[in-house]
Design an enzyme around this catalytic site. Structure first.
Site, short mmCIF file in Angstrom:
data_model
loop_
_atom_site.label_atom_id
_atom_site.label_comp_id
_atom_site.label_asym_id
_atom_site.label_seq_id
_atom_site.Cartn_x
_atom_site.Cartn_y
_atom_site.Cartn_z
N THR A 136 13.63 -31.72 -14.78
CA THR A 136 12.53 -32.44 -14.11
C THR A 136 11.52 -33.03 -15.09
OG1 THR A 136 12.74 -31.13 -12.12
CG2 THR A 136 10.59 -32.09 -12.51
N CYS A 154 17.83 -6.27 -5.96
CA CYS A 154 16.38 -6.13 -6.12
C CYS A 154 16.01 -6.64 -7.50
CB CYS A 154 15.95 -4.66 -6.06
SG CYS A 154 16.27 -3.87 -4.52
N SER A 197 19.72 -29.58 -14.53
CA SER A 197 20.31 -28.35 -15.09
C SER A 197 21.31 -27.69 -14.17
CB SER A 197 19.23 -27.37 -15.52
OG SER A 197 18.67 -26.73 -14.41
N SER A 198 21.39 -28.13 -12.91
CA SER A 198 22.43 -27.59 -12.04
C SER A 198 23.81 -27.98 -12.57
CB SER A 198 22.25 -28.08 -10.60
OG SER A 198 22.13 -29.48 -10.60
N ASP A 215 16.22 -24.98 -12.94
CA ASP A 215 17.17 -24.31 -12.04
C ASP A 215 18.09 -23.34 -12.76
OD1 ASP A 215 16.12 -25.54 -9.83
OD2 ASP A 215 17.59 -27.16 -9.77
N1 ASP Z 1 16.78 -29.74 -10.61
C1 ASP Z 1 15.91 -29.63 -11.77
C2 ASP Z 1 16.74 -29.07 -12.91
O1 ASP Z 1 16.97 -27.89 -12.97
C3 ASP Z 1 14.76 -28.75 -11.46
C4 ASP Z 1 13.76 -28.61 -12.57
O2 ASP Z 1 13.94 -28.99 -13.70
O3 ASP Z 1 12.67 -28.04 -12.27
O4 ASP Z 1 17.17 -29.83 -13.74
#
Ligand code: ASP
Length: 339
Positions: A12, A272, A58-59, A90
């Protein structure tokens, strides 16, 4: 003055708006970084900027990308005093965990950071996350893989993403924070990792087939039978509480036996966030222990996944891998005798 290598991998922080939502934008981010006066202010470390060939949400990170990032740090290890890796939130805790294992005998700071709101937006948290990470890396105090985010410096392989919209996105439920950044940066030096080995080396990971299964009431263990073949190497089982699973089904024991016969390493972690797994504590979990499952102790699932990849990349002997899964090798878990 220290020299830091700043690496943009996506996420992001460096995204801009498109018709389909936010997407990484290398050209925008590069010019934004080079125009950020605070990064050139007195007292800041010197730095160079690099970006990975593909900037990713990053997904989409996988073992291949972890290896690229690890290789990049290793190739430039002697030229810099520290590294700041800009990454999506992520899967940041997975990448941080993986790097902690891949970078053996690390003696320099490697700080992963990013943001919840892109740098191009007025309320972005990216500016502080980036600048403070650079200051922490430049100070050279902490010499391990960390995540800095929302005012907290956490050990990378102890961190987990906790919030998808709060500015303090990461927590470290089973290990103290390494520093907190308020008016000044307060370091918690007693929590720092002290590497005993001397020779830094980079260990690439093999993309061995592993899985994660989360236990829930009514789980049909029989549905997992087809995946318990000799192709599967390891499974992280997210059990209840201190390592319990429903053991009142006839189906479970033959399945655990099949996993054992096929040399699949079952690592039990807890659902947990704050927990230490002890599979012997309740009768409901002891079937796991009897079937040769290993205890993930207080490891995060992210660390357990990365550690399985790492141990399968360096050892062939199953017993040796199992033994090391329960040992502290990079500060990722609290060993039984440490309590
Ligand atoms: N979808 C974004 C990622 O992990 C979320 C982020 O960077 O906060 O690349």
């Amino acid at each position: 003055m220290s020299r830091i290598l700043l690496v943009h991998t996506g996420g992001t922080i460096g995204m801009t708006r498109t018709e389909n939502g936010y997407q990484p934008d290398g050209a925008y981010f590069r010019q934004a970084v080079f125009h950020m006066d605070s990064l050139k202010a007195r007292g800041m470390p010197e730095w160079d900027f690099m970006e990975t060939e593909k900037l990713l949400d990053s997904s989409r990170m996988s073992v291949a990308e972890w290896n690229l990032i690890g290789r990049l740090i290793s190739d430039h290890y002697s030229e810099y005093d520290g590294f700041v890796i800009l990454h999506g939130t992520d899967t940041m805790a997975y990448t941080a965990s993986a790097l902690s294992f891949m970078l053996k005998n690390l003696r320099k700071p490697v700080i992963l950071t990013g943001s919840q709101i892109p740098l191009c937006e007025t309320r972005s948290d990216g500016r502080d996350n980036l600048i403070t990470s650079m200051i922490i890396a430049g100070s050279g105090k902490v010499r391990e893989v960390c995540i800095y985010f929302g005012g907290l410096l956490l050990r990378g392989n102890r961190a987990t993403k906790y919030s998808a919209d709060g500015m303090q996105a990461f927590v470290s439920p089973n290990y103290p924070q390494l520093a907190s950044a308020g008016i000044s940066i307060q370091y918690n030096e007693t929590a720092f990792l002290h590497t005993r080995g001397t020779d830094f080396s980079f260990v690439p990971l093999s993309n061995v087939p592993i899985g994660v299964i989360k236990v829930f009431p009514g789980i049909r263990f029989d549905l997992f039978e087809p995946i318990l073949t000799e192709n599967m190497k390891g499974i992280v089982l997210e059990a209840f509480g201190s390592g319990n699973i429903p053991d009142n089904t006839d189906i479970l024991l033959p399945l655990l036996e099949k996993a054992r016969k096929n040399n699949i390493i079952l690592t039990v972690c807890s659902q947990c966030p704050q927990a230490t797994v002890d599979t012997g504590a309740y009768a409901a979990g002891s079937a796991l222990r009897q079937a040769g499952a290993v205890s993930g102790r207080d490891m995060t699932t992210e660390a357990a996944v990365a550690k399985l990849y790492y141990l399968f990349s360096v050892y062939e002997d199953i017993e040796r891998i199992k033994f090391n899964m329960e040992r502290d090798i990079r500060g990722e878990l609290t060993q039984k005798e440490d309590i």
